[in-house]
Motif scaffolding. Structure first.
Motif, PDB file in Angstrom:
ATOM      1  N   UNK A 101       5.123  95.783 106.557  1.00 52.58           N
ATOM      2  CA  UNK A 101       5.045  96.384 105.228  1.00 52.58           C
ATOM      3  C   UNK A 101       6.414  96.202 104.555  1.00 52.58           C
ATOM      4  N   UNK A 102       6.416  95.581 103.388  1.00 54.47           N
ATOM      5  CA  UNK A 102       7.671  95.259 102.701  1.00 54.47           C
ATOM      6  C   UNK A 102       7.674  95.902 101.314  1.00 54.47           C
ATOM      7  N   UNK A 129      16.050 103.892  96.276  1.00 58.29           N
ATOM      8  CA  UNK A 129      14.853 104.620  96.724  1.00 58.29           C
ATOM      9  C   UNK A 129      14.164 103.868  97.861  1.00 58.29           C
ATOM     10  N   UNK A 130      14.125 102.537  97.760  1.00 55.24           N
ATOM     11  CA  UNK A 130      13.481 101.725  98.793  1.00 55.24           C
ATOM     12  C   UNK A 130      14.223 101.848 100.122  1.00 55.24           C
ATOM     13  N   UNK A 131      15.552 101.898 100.067  1.00 56.15           N
ATOM     14  CA  UNK A 131      16.340 102.056 101.288  1.00 56.15           C
ATOM     15  C   UNK A 131      16.008 103.381 101.978  1.00 56.15           C
ATOM     16  N   UNK A 132      15.837 104.419 101.189  1.00 54.27           N
ATOM     17  CA  UNK A 132      15.471 105.722 101.751  1.00 54.27           C
ATOM     18  C   UNK A 132      14.130 105.642 102.477  1.00 54.27           C
ATOM     19  N   UNK A 133      13.195 104.896 101.896  1.00 56.66           N
ATOM     20  CA  UNK A 133      11.877 104.744 102.511  1.00 56.66           C
ATOM     21  C   UNK A 133      11.958 103.913 103.793  1.00 56.66           C
ATOM     22  N   UNK A 138       8.886 103.634 106.856  1.00 56.89           N
ATOM     23  CA  UNK A 138       7.677 103.297 106.115  1.00 56.89           C
ATOM     24  C   UNK A 138       7.549 101.809 105.813  1.00 56.89           C
ATOM     25  N   UNK A 139       8.586 101.026 106.051  1.00 58.28           N
ATOM     26  CA  UNK A 139       8.507  99.605 105.749  1.00 58.28           C
ATOM     27  C   UNK A 139       9.878  98.962 105.768  1.00 58.28           C
ATOM     28  N   UNK A 140       9.928  97.693 105.343  1.00 57.81           N
ATOM     29  CA  UNK A 140      11.181  96.940 105.322  1.00 57.81           C
ATOM     30  C   UNK A 140      11.535  96.573 103.888  1.00 57.81           C
TER      31      UNK A 140
END
Length: 243
Positions: A101-102, A129-133, A138-140
């Motif tokens: 999941x990216x 925000x993506x880094x936090x996820x 939750x993904x890469x």
């Protein structure tokens, strides 16, 4: 620009303008440089609105009325949790991430023809925000290496992705607003010396005054010795008795 004004330099996340700012302070001490941190997508609009004199952008950008100098290309990396299987390799390919999941944030700095992996459950608003996820498992996330460093966390790491698109950083400014100060900064970014003939013409060096010809000193050595000898001979002749 007057000396009371500043040279305003916008820069997008991941770009570190400190080294160029240092050279500016040495070469143009009368004009302070103001750094303006700006989201990557807003650097060009800021230039068009007159909010900055020049800016570091992530290419490509809309170049209408804009002058752009491409500077350098960054390595693309995948950001993963430290215990992820990807960390077993020194580098990976896009195919290695096919089942992952990216995340694809709205401010993604990379231009994708086909996005890698499986689309994650949402599109984060920002890379931060993506880094936090990613940290939550939750993904890469694939980003330019400078952004991975900017958002560094102890629980995350990254690996180069050898066949992924890369981000290029460039310097941009409004063509019609190419001032002497803009030329000065272009010269700094391109590594020109302070006295380079390109860009703003360097000031002519002050001319040294011509030296006055030195007065001739009286002859010494052989000439002086000859004069002394002649004087002695004359004195001897005067003291000689007539026969």
């Amino acid at each position: 620009m007057t000396q009371e004004e500043t040279f305003r330099l916008a820069y997008s996340p991941g770009v570190t303008p400190a080294k160029w700012a240092g050279v500016w302070a040495e070469r143009v001490p009368g004009v302070p440089l103001t750094l303006v941190a700006t989201p990557a997508a807003e650097v060009v609009p800021l230039l068009r609105d007159g909010g900055a004199d020049a800016g570091f952008v992530r290419l490509p950008v809309e170049r209408d009325g804009l002058s752009v100098i491409p500077l350098y290309v960054e390595t693309t990396v995948v950001v993963v949790p430290k215990d992820h299987a990807v960390t077993a390799a020194d580098e990976v390919t896009v195919a290695d991430l096919a089942d992952e999941d990216v995340f694809h944030p709205l401010d993604d700095a990379l231009e994708w023809t086909v996005r890698p992996g499986v689309p994650a459950f949402e599109r984060p608003a920002t890379t931060a925000d993506a880094v936090q996820l990613v940290a939550s498992g939750a993904g890469l996330l694939l980003v330019p290496q400078s952004l991975a460093r900017l958002h560094h966390r102890r629980d995350l790491t990254y690996r180069p992705v050898t066949d992924a698109p890369q981000s290029q950083v460039g310097l941009a400014w409004l063509t019609e607003a190419t001032t002497d100060l803009v030329e000065d900064f272009i010269g700094i970014v391109r590594g020109r010396t302070a006295n380079s003939s390109r860009g703003r013409a360097p000031a002519e060096p002050a001319r040294k005054p011509k030296k006055k010809p030195e007065a001739r000193q009286p002859a010494r050595g052989k000439a002086a010795h000859k004069k002394t000898t002649q004087q002695k001979t004359t004195q001897q002749k005067k003291g000689r008795r007539p026969r």
